[in-house]
Design a protein around this motif. Structure first.
Motif, PDB file in Angstrom:
ATOM      1  N   PHE A 274       0.551  10.711 -34.702  1.00 15.97           N
ATOM      2  CA  PHE A 274       0.397  12.052 -34.748  1.00 15.97           C
ATOM      3  C   PHE A 274      -0.376  12.514 -33.715  1.00 15.97           C
ATOM      4  O   PHE A 274      -1.564  12.336 -33.550  1.00 15.97           O
ATOM      5  N   GLY A 275       0.146  13.253 -32.755  1.00 15.14           N
ATOM      6  CA  GLY A 275      -0.549  14.029 -31.664  1.00 15.14           C
ATOM      7  C   GLY A 275      -0.827  15.410 -31.563  1.00 15.14           C
ATOM      8  O   GLY A 275      -0.105  16.110 -32.036  1.00 15.14           O
ATOM      9  N   GLY A 276      -1.709  15.619 -30.680  1.00 13.76           N
ATOM     10  CA  GLY A 276      -1.813  17.147 -30.535  1.00 13.76           C
ATOM     11  C   GLY A 276      -2.889  16.879 -29.309  1.00 13.76           C
ATOM     12  O   GLY A 276      -3.300  16.045 -28.734  1.00 13.76           O
ATOM     13  N   HIS A 277      -3.156  18.262 -28.687  1.00 13.29           N
ATOM     14  CA  HIS A 277      -4.076  18.326 -27.458  1.00 13.29           C
ATOM     15  C   HIS A 277      -5.506  17.977 -27.891  1.00 13.29           C
ATOM     16  O   HIS A 277      -6.190  17.474 -27.209  1.00 13.29           O
ATOM     17  N   ARG A 278      -5.929  18.739 -28.929  1.00 13.33           N
ATOM     18  CA  ARG A 278      -7.273  18.327 -29.394  1.00 13.33           C
ATOM     19  C   ARG A 278      -7.347  17.995 -30.695  1.00 13.33           C
ATOM     20  O   ARG A 278      -6.452  18.192 -31.779  1.00 13.33           O
ATOM     21  N   PRO A 279      -8.589  17.533 -31.381  1.00 15.98           N
ATOM     22  CA  PRO A 279      -8.683  16.941 -32.742  1.00 15.98           C
ATOM     23  C   PRO A 279      -8.373  18.186 -33.523  1.00 15.98           C
ATOM     24  O   PRO A 279      -7.737  17.660 -34.700  1.00 15.98           O
ATOM     25  N   VAL A 300      -1.318   4.592 -39.677  1.00 15.16           N
ATOM     26  CA  VAL A 300      -1.173   6.041 -38.879  1.00 15.16           C
ATOM     27  C   VAL A 300      -2.245   6.041 -37.700  1.00 15.16           C
ATOM     28  O   VAL A 300      -3.360   5.663 -37.821  1.00 15.16           O
ATOM     29  N   THR A 301      -1.731   6.513 -36.633  1.00 15.46           N
ATOM     30  CA  THR A 301      -2.339   6.497 -35.128  1.00 15.46           C
ATOM     31  C   THR A 301      -2.712   8.052 -34.920  1.00 15.46           C
ATOM     32  O   THR A 301      -1.540   8.494 -34.352  1.00 15.46           O
ATOM     33  N   PRO A 302      -3.797   8.707 -34.878  1.00 16.19           N
ATOM     34  CA  PRO A 302      -3.813   9.740 -34.309  1.00 16.19           C
ATOM     35  C   PRO A 302      -4.042   9.757 -32.763  1.00 16.19           C
ATOM     36  O   PRO A 302      -4.535   8.797 -32.296  1.00 16.19           O
ATOM     37  N   VAL A 303      -3.587  10.799 -31.962  1.00 12.43           N
ATOM     38  CA  VAL A 303      -3.569  10.656 -30.580  1.00 12.43           C
ATOM     39  C   VAL A 303      -3.931  12.093 -30.234  1.00 12.43           C
ATOM     40  O   VAL A 303      -3.207  13.127 -30.711  1.00 12.43           O
ATOM     41  N   GLY A 307     -10.727  15.257 -26.083  1.00 13.98           N
ATOM     42  CA  GLY A 307     -11.497  14.806 -27.234  1.00 13.98           C
ATOM     43  C   GLY A 307     -11.180  13.520 -27.840  1.00 13.98           C
ATOM     44  O   GLY A 307     -10.066  12.948 -27.335  1.00 13.98           O
ATOM     45  N   THR A 308     -11.871  13.048 -28.653  1.00 18.38           N
ATOM     46  CA  THR A 308     -11.657  11.749 -29.279  1.00 18.38           C
ATOM     47  C   THR A 308     -11.765  11.935 -30.890  1.00 18.38           C
ATOM     48  O   THR A 308     -12.480  12.575 -31.237  1.00 18.38           O
ATOM     49  N   ILE A 309     -10.979  10.962 -31.436  1.00 18.60           N
ATOM     50  CA  ILE A 309     -10.917  10.823 -32.954  1.00 18.60           C
ATOM     51  C   ILE A 309     -11.039   9.378 -33.304  1.00 18.60           C
ATOM     52  O   ILE A 309     -10.636   8.381 -32.845  1.00 18.60           O
ATOM     53  N   ALA A 310     -12.186   9.053 -34.287  1.00 18.40           N
ATOM     54  CA  ALA A 310     -12.133   7.797 -34.770  1.00 18.40           C
ATOM     55  C   ALA A 310     -11.008   6.956 -34.941  1.00 18.40           C
ATOM     56  O   ALA A 310     -10.385   7.477 -35.830  1.00 18.40           O
ATOM     57  N   GLY A 311     -10.721   5.824 -34.455  1.00 15.91           N
ATOM     58  CA  GLY A 311      -9.365   4.965 -34.623  1.00 15.91           C
ATOM     59  C   GLY A 311      -8.432   5.673 -33.932  1.00 15.91           C
ATOM     60  O   GLY A 311      -6.974   5.287 -34.248  1.00 15.91           O
ATOM     61  N   GLY A 312      -8.544   6.607 -33.168  1.00 12.34           N
ATOM     62  CA  GLY A 312      -7.210   7.365 -32.499  1.00 12.34           C
ATOM     63  C   GLY A 312      -7.374   6.766 -31.097  1.00 12.34           C
ATOM     64  O   GLY A 312      -7.954   6.090 -30.487  1.00 12.34           O
TER      65      GLY A 312
END
Length: 366
Positions: A274-279, A300-303, A307-312
């Motif tokens: 699941f991706g986006g420009h920012r968290p 589930v892997t956030p992208v 910026g960063t997301i834990a586990g992403g």
């Protein structure tokens, strides 16, 4: 035929804007009454034409998938009161446009290929429309509207009678504030008996309809919904692992698929990016993580690009997905903006993913 259609279209694809403008000018000249079928602002419609042509050209030697797509399109066009002579006029305009832009490359062999190809397109769409007995469109009053981020809204509507659709598909939508400006949206839930459908809408810059939906939709607005379309679907009997890639509100059809799969006893492994420009753009991440916590088959892997997301992962979706491999053992579903879809598919193909394993829909964002 397939080779001639592909190579000739590739020669004019770079002139997409001029080609589409000429096509509609030719169409309205050949059949003036077709102008009333389209909105005043034609910008989105011109883009949609080119996406449809690109999709058809890509599928021209995959008859089963092409027939499914064209049949859905034919049923969907019933809401415009399209007549047989309109299909004939489109064929005349298309051939005239290709002839003008291909110039010396427009040979008798190329002409025969396109005439044959359009004959198949037209017949498939007409036959599907003529066989359909259900409504051309459904009334759907808005029962909920809420902002989930600065420019994304979740809208729930309830149809006046059941609208048959499959999780992962999409429907055409007309809102009262923008008559005749139909847009394609994917329900974010699997079908329910109560007729409730949930849509996730991103206010696209310059988007007449999307910005209206996000910022001006009100409780009680009556939408019109067209028949279901789409190639993204799962079957309970299939056990092949899945790779799902959703950018922004492209996560909606993936949520619908997961909603349906969560009702099954056994599921194949699913890895969702699941991706986006920012968290902040990952508005559905908490919901997805909640699903993953109770579904051992779901990862589930956030992208994010910034910026960063834990586990992403950091970067574009195309890069994040392909840096983990070619995913050759999985069926691949991709949804998001047209540019994101193109970039992701190109990267997957370069990494060795089989094109036949990749599924996407061409109309889900305008």
């Amino acid at each position: 035929m397939a080779k001639l259609v592909r190579t000739s279209f590739a020669a004019v694809e770079t002139k997409a804007d001029e080609l589409s403008q000429y096509f509609y000018g030719a169409l309205f000249s050949v059949s003036p009454d077709t102008r009333a079928l389209f909105p005043i602002n034609m910008a989105t419609q011109r883009n949609r034409l080119l996406r449809a042509l690109v999709y058809v050209v890509q599928m021209v030697d995959r008859p089963e998938e092409l027939t499914t797509f064209l049949s859905q399109l034919g049923r969907d066009h019933r809401k415009f009161d399209v007549l047989g002579r309109h299909y004939d006029a489109v064929g005349v305009a298309l051939i005239a446009t290709l002839k003008r832009f291909l110039k010396d490359a427009w040979t008798p062999e190329v002409e025969d290929a396109w005439v044959t190809a359009y004959g198949v397109i037209s017949k498939t769409m007409r036959d599907a429309a003529n066989k359909e007995v259900g409504p051309a469109w459904w009334k759907a009053p808005v029962v909920e509207h809420r902002l989930v981020s600065r420019d994304v809204a979740v809208v729930k509507v309830r149809t006046d009678q059941p609208l048959p659709y499959r999780a992962g598909g999409y429907v055409s939508v007309e809102v009262p504030q923008r008559p005749r400006m139909w847009r394609y949206l994917s329900p974010a839930t699997a079908p329910h008996e109560n007729g409730l459908l949930e849509f996730h809408v991103h206010a696209v810059r310059g988007g007449w309809v999307s910005r209206t939906i996000v910022h001006h939709t009100r409780f009680g607005d009556v939408w019109r919904l067209g028949p279901s379309l789409g190639a993204l679907s799962v079957h309970h009997t299939e056990s092949r692992p899945l790779l799902m890639i959703g950018g922004g509100t492209g996560i909606a059809p993936m949520l619908a698929l997961l909603d349906e799969m969560s009702r099954w006893k056994n599921n194949p492994p699913v890895h969702l990016f699941f991706g986006g420009h920012r968290p902040d753009d990952l508005y559905a991440l908490d919901h997805l993580r909640g699903l993953a916590a109770t579904a051992p088959w779901l990862t589930v892997t956030p992208v994010t690009e910034e910026g960063t997301i834990a586990g992403g992962d950091r970067g574009t979706l195309a890069t994040a997905v392909t840096q983990r491999g070619a995913w050759k053992e999985r069926d691949v579903f991709v949804a998001g903006s047209p540019s994101m879809i193109r970039a992701t598919i190109a990267k997957l193909l370069a990494a060795g993913t089989d094109l036949a394993r990749i599924k996407y829909d061409p109309f889900t964002l305008d």
